[in-house]
Design a protein around this motif. Structure first.
Motif: not given
Length: 178
Positions: A109, A42, A61, A127, A106, A130-131, A134, A38-39
């Motif tokens: 994200t 994204v 994703v 983004v 995921v 999410a980063l 994660n 996922a990282s």
């Protein structure tokens, strides 16, 4: 010496009451794999200079996670076939469906990207969130995996820190590439 002394676990082994609440090892593996996937996805989908399009990005994703989970599960089926164990169709399906933690990992994200579709924040913020999420989740899952394996808290946190480094490397690469 009493019988009780024979039943005391070593200090670096997690007590059974803790292990009872931890997910099984294959779930942890798939979850960590899903977070890294996922990282990376994204970060790659958020290209500088392009028009933000979080809806299709969320779909990509999710579809990539589904395809990866199916491929990973199917690779177990192929490995089982190659070993000569040959499995029934129901068992093959179970091997593929056992990869659900990869897809579940995921979903946060995807949810953050969908929040950008709803206008709650920009895709760039989604983004970044999410980063960050994660990366913190990688630490958590890595620590839990080490605890499940019987490590004490300090070695487990070191293992979680190593997993977290993967997320940090993706964040750094994302910043450098853009």
């Amino acid at each position: 010496m009493s019988d009780h002394a024979a039943h005391v676990p070593p200090e670096n082994i997690a007590p059974r009451r803790i292990l009872r609440y931890l997910p099984p090892k294959p779930s942890l593996f798939s979850g960590i794999y899903g977070l890294v996937l996922a990282s990376a996805m994204v970060a790659a989908l958020d290209a500088a200079g392009e028009k933000a399009n979080p809806g299709p990005d969320a779909l990509w994703v999710l579809l990539t996670a589904l395809a990866s989970a199916a491929a990973h599960g199917y690779s177990h089926v192929i490995a089982q076939r190659a070993s000569g164990e040959g499995a029934a169709a129901a068992n093959r399906l179970r091997l593929v469906l056992a990869e659900w933690p990869l897809v579940a990992a995921v979903l946060p994200t995807v949810g953050m990207l969908l929040a950008a579709v709803a206008g709650w924040w920009t895709e760039a913020t989604a983004v970044d969130a999410a980063l960050l999420f994660n990366t913190v989740a990688l630490f958590s899952w890595g620590t839990r995996a080490a605890r499940t394996a019987g490590y004490g808290w300090l070695p487990a946190c070191r293992a979680g820190g190593m997993d977290m480094l993967i997320g940090l490397m993706i964040i750094i690469a994302n910043a450098l590439i853009k």
